[in-house]
Design a protein around this motif. Sequence first.
Motif, PDB file in Angstrom:
ATOM      1  N   TYR A  90       0.839  -1.205   0.000  1.00  0.00           N
ATOM      2  CA  TYR A  90       0.000   0.000   0.000  1.00  0.00           C
ATOM      3  C   TYR A  90       0.876   1.258   0.000  1.00  0.00           C
ATOM      4  CZ  TYR A  90      -2.764   3.794   1.968  1.00  0.00           C
ATOM      5  OH  TYR A  90      -3.341   5.014   2.202  1.00  0.00           O
ATOM      6  N   VAL A  91       1.856   1.295   0.893  1.00  0.00           N
ATOM      7  CA  VAL A  91       2.723   2.466   1.002  1.00  0.00           C
ATOM      8  C   VAL A  91       3.512   2.669  -0.283  1.00  0.00           C
ATOM      9  CG1 VAL A  91       4.751   3.407   2.191  1.00  0.00           C
ATOM     10  CG2 VAL A  91       2.890   2.392   3.506  1.00  0.00           C
ATOM     11  N   GLU A  92       4.063   1.600  -0.820  1.00  0.00           N
ATOM     12  CA  GLU A  92       4.832   1.721  -2.053  1.00  0.00           C
ATOM     13  C   GLU A  92       3.950   2.225  -3.195  1.00  0.00           C
ATOM     14  OE1 GLU A  92       8.162  -1.212  -2.634  1.00  0.00           O
ATOM     15  OE2 GLU A  92       6.974  -2.280  -1.120  1.00  0.00           O
ATOM     16  N   LYS A  93       2.717   1.757  -3.260  1.00  0.00           N
ATOM     17  CA  LYS A  93       1.786   2.227  -4.289  1.00  0.00           C
ATOM     18  C   LYS A  93       1.498   3.716  -4.122  1.00  0.00           C
ATOM     19  CE  LYS A  93      -2.824   1.482  -6.104  1.00  0.00           C
ATOM     20  NZ  LYS A  93      -4.078   1.867  -5.566  1.00  0.00           N
ATOM     21  N   MET A  94       1.274   4.140  -2.886  1.00  0.00           N
ATOM     22  CA  MET A  94       0.995   5.549  -2.622  1.00  0.00           C
ATOM     23  C   MET A  94       2.205   6.433  -2.941  1.00  0.00           C
ATOM     24  SD  MET A  94      -2.136   5.582  -1.866  1.00  0.00           S
ATOM     25  CE  MET A  94      -2.280   7.304  -1.470  1.00  0.00           C
ATOM     26  N   LEU A  95       3.397   5.945  -2.655  1.00  0.00           N
ATOM     27  CA  LEU A  95       4.598   6.714  -2.986  1.00  0.00           C
ATOM     28  C   LEU A  95       4.731   6.886  -4.500  1.00  0.00           C
ATOM     29  CD1 LEU A  95       7.121   5.248  -0.402  1.00  0.00           C
ATOM     30  CD2 LEU A  95       6.255   7.588  -0.468  1.00  0.00           C
ATOM     31  N   VAL A  96       4.484   5.832  -5.235  1.00  0.00           N
ATOM     32  CA  VAL A  96       4.553   5.906  -6.705  1.00  0.00           C
ATOM     33  C   VAL A  96       3.505   6.893  -7.222  1.00  0.00           C
ATOM     34  CG1 VAL A  96       4.179   4.604  -8.838  1.00  0.00           C
ATOM     35  CG2 VAL A  96       5.597   3.644  -7.015  1.00  0.00           C
ATOM     36  N   GLU A  97       2.311   6.869  -6.652  1.00  0.00           N
ATOM     37  CA  GLU A  97       1.255   7.805  -7.055  1.00  0.00           C
ATOM     38  C   GLU A  97       1.616   9.257  -6.715  1.00  0.00           C
ATOM     39  OE1 GLU A  97      -2.412   6.426  -5.364  1.00  0.00           O
ATOM     40  OE2 GLU A  97      -2.504   4.697  -6.706  1.00  0.00           O
ATOM     41  N   ASN A  98       2.525   9.445  -5.727  1.00  0.00           N
ATOM     42  CA  ASN A  98       2.969  10.784  -5.342  1.00  0.00           C
ATOM     43  C   ASN A  98       4.287  11.155  -6.016  1.00  0.00           C
ATOM     44  OD1 ASN A  98       1.073  12.003  -3.390  1.00  0.00           O
ATOM     45  ND2 ASN A  98       1.424  10.095  -2.291  1.00  0.00           N
ATOM     46  N   ASN A  99       4.547  10.547  -7.173  1.00  0.00           N
ATOM     47  CA  ASN A  99       5.699  10.896  -8.007  1.00  0.00           C
ATOM     48  C   ASN A  99       7.041  10.445  -7.434  1.00  0.00           C
ATOM     49  OD1 ASN A  99       6.424  11.894 -10.511  1.00  0.00           O
ATOM     50  ND2 ASN A  99       6.925  13.912  -9.722  1.00  0.00           N
ATOM     51  N   TYR A 100       7.056   9.336  -6.709  1.00  0.00           N
ATOM     52  CA  TYR A 100       8.288   8.741  -6.221  1.00  0.00           C
ATOM     53  C   TYR A 100       8.632   7.541  -7.093  1.00  0.00           C
ATOM     54  CZ  TYR A 100       8.470  11.424  -1.903  1.00  0.00           C
ATOM     55  OH  TYR A 100       8.580  12.436  -0.997  1.00  0.00           O
ATOM     56  N   ALA A 145      12.120   8.598   0.888  1.00  0.00           N
ATOM     57  CA  ALA A 145      11.439   7.889   1.969  1.00  0.00           C
ATOM     58  C   ALA A 145      12.081   6.514   2.071  1.00  0.00           C
ATOM     59  CB  ALA A 145       9.956   7.767   1.676  1.00  0.00           C
ATOM     60  N   THR A 146      12.508   6.161   3.277  1.00  0.00           N
ATOM     61  CA  THR A 146      13.251   4.925   3.471  1.00  0.00           C
ATOM     62  C   THR A 146      12.733   4.181   4.694  1.00  0.00           C
ATOM     63  OG1 THR A 146      15.216   6.035   2.608  1.00  0.00           O
ATOM     64  CG2 THR A 146      15.574   3.967   3.741  1.00  0.00           C
ATOM     65  N   ILE A 167       0.977   9.113   4.990  1.00  0.00           N
ATOM     66  CA  ILE A 167       0.602   9.053   3.572  1.00  0.00           C
ATOM     67  C   ILE A 167      -0.826   9.592   3.387  1.00  0.00           C
ATOM     68  CG2 ILE A 167       0.188   7.517   1.619  1.00  0.00           C
ATOM     69  CD1 ILE A 167       3.124   7.667   2.178  1.00  0.00           C
ATOM     70  N   SER A 168      -1.763   9.122   4.191  1.00  0.00           N
ATOM     71  CA  SER A 168      -3.175   9.494   4.044  1.00  0.00           C
ATOM     72  C   SER A 168      -3.419  10.976   4.247  1.00  0.00           C
ATOM     73  CB  SER A 168      -4.040   8.721   5.030  1.00  0.00           C
ATOM     74  OG  SER A 168      -3.942   7.346   4.797  1.00  0.00           O
ATOM     75  N   ASN A 169      -2.651  11.606   5.135  1.00  0.00           N
ATOM     76  CA  ASN A 169      -2.843  13.022   5.436  1.00  0.00           C
ATOM     77  C   ASN A 169      -1.910  13.934   4.656  1.00  0.00           C
ATOM     78  OD1 ASN A 169      -4.981  13.216   7.607  1.00  0.00           O
ATOM     79  ND2 ASN A 169      -3.658  11.576   8.373  1.00  0.00           N
ATOM     80  N   ASN A 170      -1.252  13.361   3.655  1.00  0.00           N
ATOM     81  CA  ASN A 170      -0.444  14.143   2.724  1.00  0.00           C
ATOM     82  C   ASN A 170       0.628  14.973   3.433  1.00  0.00           C
ATOM     83  OD1 ASN A 170       0.202  14.743   0.102  1.00  0.00           O
ATOM     84  ND2 ASN A 170      -1.164  16.488  -0.026  1.00  0.00           N
ATOM     85  N   ILE A 171       1.255  14.391   4.454  1.00  0.00           N
ATOM     86  CA  ILE A 171       2.309  15.085   5.201  1.00  0.00           C
ATOM     87  C   ILE A 171       3.651  14.929   4.509  1.00  0.00           C
ATOM     88  CG2 ILE A 171       3.574  15.109   7.397  1.00  0.00           C
ATOM     89  CD1 ILE A 171       0.875  14.358   8.726  1.00  0.00           C
ATOM     90  N   ILE A 172       3.798  13.837   3.781  1.00  0.00           N
ATOM     91  CA  ILE A 172       5.035  13.590   3.047  1.00  0.00           C
ATOM     92  C   ILE A 172       5.095  14.509   1.825  1.00  0.00           C
ATOM     93  CG2 ILE A 172       4.136  11.738   1.608  1.00  0.00           C
ATOM     94  CD1 ILE A 172       6.752  10.220   2.182  1.00  0.00           C
TER      95      ILE A 172
END
Length: 86
Positions: free
Chosen positions: A4-14, A38-39, A80-85
Motif C-alpha cells: 500500500y505504502v509503495e503504491k501511494m509513494l509511486v502515485e505521489n511521483n516517487y 522515503a526509506t 501518507i493518508s494526510n499528505n504530510i510527506i
Amino acid sequence: MTIYVEKMLVENNYKEYVDDTPHCMWNYIKKGDETANATLTFDYELKKWRFTYPLKNHRINYAVYFDDFDKLSSYIDYIISNNIIQ
C-alpha cells in the motif's frame, strides 16, 4: 502495509531507488528531487524500525523509530493518508 505504502509513494511521483543501504526494506526518491527520499530500514543495534521521509514544504527529512511494526504501519499510513510527506 508495504505494498500500500509503495503504491501511494509511486502515485505521489516517487520511484524506487536501489542502493546498498544495510537492512533496507525499501527506498523511494522523488522524481526530479533526489534529496527527497522515503526509506524504511531496520536498525539491528537498536532493534527498532527506522522510517525517514521528507516533510512537506521543508528541505529536511524526518526520522522516527518504532519497536512495534504494527504501530509503525499505522504511523506510515497516517503520514501518507494526510499528505504530510512531500
